[in-house]
Design a protein around this motif. Structure first.
Motif, short mmCIF file in Angstrom:
data_model
loop_
_atom_site.label_atom_id
_atom_site.label_comp_id
_atom_site.label_asym_id
_atom_site.label_seq_id
_atom_site.Cartn_x
_atom_site.Cartn_y
_atom_site.Cartn_z
N GLY A 130 0.79 -1.22 0.00
CA GLY A 130 0.00 0.00 0.00
C GLY A 130 0.82 1.26 0.00
O GLY A 130 0.37 2.30 -0.47
N ASN A 131 2.04 1.20 0.54
CA ASN A 131 2.89 2.38 0.65
C ASN A 131 4.32 1.97 0.28
O ASN A 131 4.93 1.15 0.96
CB ASN A 131 2.84 2.93 2.08
CG ASN A 131 3.62 4.23 2.24
OD1 ASN A 131 4.50 4.55 1.44
ND2 ASN A 131 3.29 4.98 3.27
N PRO A 132 4.87 2.54 -0.81
CA PRO A 132 6.21 2.15 -1.25
C PRO A 132 7.28 2.30 -0.17
O PRO A 132 8.26 1.56 -0.14
CB PRO A 132 6.48 3.08 -2.43
CG PRO A 132 5.13 3.48 -2.92
CD PRO A 132 4.26 3.53 -1.70
N SER A 133 7.12 3.27 0.72
CA SER A 133 8.11 3.48 1.77
C SER A 133 7.97 2.48 2.91
O SER A 133 8.84 2.37 3.77
CB SER A 133 8.02 4.91 2.32
OG SER A 133 6.78 5.13 2.94
N LEU A 134 6.87 1.74 2.93
CA LEU A 134 6.63 0.72 3.96
C LEU A 134 6.18 -0.55 3.25
O LEU A 134 5.00 -0.92 3.29
CB LEU A 134 5.56 1.18 4.95
CG LEU A 134 5.91 2.38 5.83
CD1 LEU A 134 4.67 2.94 6.51
CD2 LEU A 134 6.95 1.99 6.86
N PRO A 135 7.10 -1.25 2.59
CA PRO A 135 6.72 -2.40 1.76
C PRO A 135 6.01 -3.51 2.52
O PRO A 135 5.24 -4.27 1.93
CB PRO A 135 8.07 -2.89 1.20
CG PRO A 135 9.11 -2.31 2.10
CD PRO A 135 8.55 -1.02 2.58
N LEU A 136 6.24 -3.61 3.82
CA LEU A 136 5.59 -4.65 4.61
C LEU A 136 4.36 -4.13 5.35
O LEU A 136 3.71 -4.87 6.09
CB LEU A 136 6.58 -5.25 5.62
CG LEU A 136 7.82 -5.92 5.03
CD1 LEU A 136 8.73 -6.45 6.13
CD2 LEU A 136 7.42 -7.05 4.07
N GLY A 137 4.04 -2.85 5.14
CA GLY A 137 2.94 -2.26 5.88
C GLY A 137 3.36 -1.92 7.30
O GLY A 137 4.44 -2.29 7.75
N ASP A 138 2.49 -1.23 8.01
CA ASP A 138 2.84 -0.87 9.38
C ASP A 138 1.77 -1.34 10.38
O ASP A 138 1.52 -0.68 11.38
CB ASP A 138 3.09 0.63 9.50
CG ASP A 138 1.83 1.47 9.41
OD1 ASP A 138 0.82 0.97 8.88
OD2 ASP A 138 1.84 2.62 9.88
N ARG A 139 1.20 -2.50 10.11
CA ARG A 139 0.23 -3.06 11.05
C ARG A 139 0.82 -3.22 12.45
O ARG A 139 0.14 -2.92 13.44
CB ARG A 139 -0.32 -4.39 10.52
CG ARG A 139 -1.31 -5.05 11.46
CD ARG A 139 -2.20 -6.08 10.80
NE ARG A 139 -1.47 -7.02 9.96
CZ ARG A 139 -2.04 -8.10 9.39
NH1 ARG A 139 -3.33 -8.36 9.60
NH2 ARG A 139 -1.34 -8.89 8.63
N PRO A 140 2.08 -3.67 12.60
CA PRO A 140 2.64 -3.77 13.96
C PRO A 140 2.64 -2.43 14.70
O PRO A 140 2.46 -2.39 15.92
CB PRO A 140 4.06 -4.29 13.72
CG PRO A 140 3.98 -5.03 12.43
CD PRO A 140 3.01 -4.25 11.60
N ALA A 141 2.86 -1.33 13.97
CA ALA A 141 2.86 -0.02 14.62
C ALA A 141 1.48 0.32 15.15
O ALA A 141 1.34 0.84 16.27
CB ALA A 141 3.32 1.05 13.63
#
Length: 405
Positions: A64-75
């Motif tokens: 969903g976001n090129p700067s966060l290829p793994l997503g930020d669900r943990p955040a």
């Protein structure tokens, strides 16, 4: 909450304010206004997921976001857990006893976070989570600053600065700890100029002499720590890192230096942002003696080694997942959804703006974050976060999500 060497801050600094971590634990109290700050907002429970509809948070999952290829669900999970820890405290229970919006209770906020967390863990895509949230949750929309839902968004961050534990010829500008007799200071309190002088170097003649924690090379950096309310510090004389956080302040309102510069004809309207303000003081450093004392409030600090940036409900704030609002109006620790435009660094290194839906937790407040039409968004720590915060500013919408009865 700030960052290093003249990194940009929040557009709000040039117009209204920035910092959110300044307050002690905020308590929700009944506001002296007739109109409730939130209204139930009807959301269609269509089972078909749609991009752009409320609840479409593209940053959570991979791709969903090129700067966060793994997503930020943990955040987001971490931010939820921080809010749940706050809601276990007696102060949180007390804060909700007189909450002004009918149906929003401590128990409902807590149950909503627990259920949303379960959905977040079990969902496999943005679309799946969106459908589940719209099916199970009510959306309460902020009435905004116009009664029709328009909310002004700004952003803040935590800087990293270099400082020394001892004064040297190079490191001359101090941060001070809270005076032990501060509660007994008569009002009106001394103004900023009385405590540090026009040039920030009152030093031995200041009533704060002996309360210095750290010394900065650049006056602007020391001043920015006052604005943001906390910072990560690289210690030049030890080669280690520490952090400082808000410990109190004198009783004066926020004064926008950007607005003062504009009023005096020093900055054009299109320069009323952090890059414009920084550039002005770089070119005319002597003007700091004139303008910085106009913000009469003075902030005191405490050293918190290893402590992350912390919000007004005394839990860590999470990059891109924590917001600051007026805690006399908005439900502390609650799950919210923002809809606005945010800047991102593009492939060419320039800022690009994208409209986003973003699940966030309401975990902070600020001296200029007043009324139902203001949100300050925590960008995180470091130079990039500061650059993004410095050019964040625009309108959007704010919703709080609570389980349906």
């Amino acid at each position: 909450m700030i960052k290093k060497s003249l990194a940009l801050v929040s557009l709000s600094w040039g117009i209204v304010c920035v910092s959110s971590m300044w307050s002690a634990v905020a308590q929700v109290s009944t506001p002296s206004r007739v109109q409730p700050p939130l209204r139930l907002f009807r959301v269609e429970t269509d089972r078909t997921p749609r991009v752009g509809w409320l609840g479409w948070d593209e940053q959570l999952f991979p791709g969903g976001n090129p700067s966060l290829p793994l997503g930020d669900r943990p955040a987001l999970l971490a931010a939820i857990d921080h809010s749940l820890s706050y809601l276990e405290k007696r102060s949180a229970i007390a804060a909700y006893q007189n909450y002004p919006v009918r149906g929003i209770t401590h128990d409902r906020v807590r149950r909503s976070l627990i259920r949303f967390r379960q959905l977040l863990v079990s969902s496999n895509s943005t679309a799946e989570l969106q459908v589940a949230v719209r099916r199970e949750f009510d959306f309460y929309r902020s009435v905004g600053n116009d009664g029709r839902g328009t909310v002004k968004f700004t952003a803040y961050y935590e800087p990293v600065y270099y400082a020394s534990r001892v004064r040297t010829g190079e490191y001359r500008y101090p941060l001070y700890r809270r005076p032990p007799d501060f509660d007994q200071w008569p009002q009106p309190h001394p103004k900023r100029v009385d405590l540090e002088g026009e040039d920030g170097l009152l030093g031995e003649r200041s009533r704060l002499r002996g309360l210095e924690i750290l010394w900065f090379r650049d006056r602007w950096e020391a001043y920015m720590v006052h604005i943001q309310g906390s910072a990560q510090i690289e210690l030049t004389d030890e080669g280690t890192r520490t952090s400082v956080g808000f410990a109190g302040g004198t009783d004066y309102p926020w004064t926008s230096i950007g607005r003062q510069l504009s009023k005096d004809g020093k900055l054009a309207a299109n320069q009323l942002n952090m890059p414009g303000i920084i550039n002005f003081f770089r070119n005319y450093p002597q003007e700091m003696n004139n303008y910085l004392p106009r913000w009469e409030r003075f902030v005191f600090f405490q050293e918190n080694p290893g402590r992350p940036a912390t919000g007004s409900i005394n839990v860590p704030v999470t990059a891109e997942r924590s917001i600051a609002t007026d805690k006399s109006l908005m439900p502390a620790g609650a799950l919210a959804l923002i809809h606005t435009s945010l800047p991102y660094v593009g492939s060419n290194g320039q800022m690009e703006y994208r409209t986003v839906n973003r699940f966030v937790l309401d975990q902070d407040t600020g001296s200029a974050i007043r009324g139902p039409g203001r949100v300050d968004y925590f960008m995180g720590s470091g130079q990039v976060a500061g650059d993004r915060a410095g050019v964040t500013g625009g309108n959007g919408s704010l919703y709080y999500l609570l389980l349906k009865r």
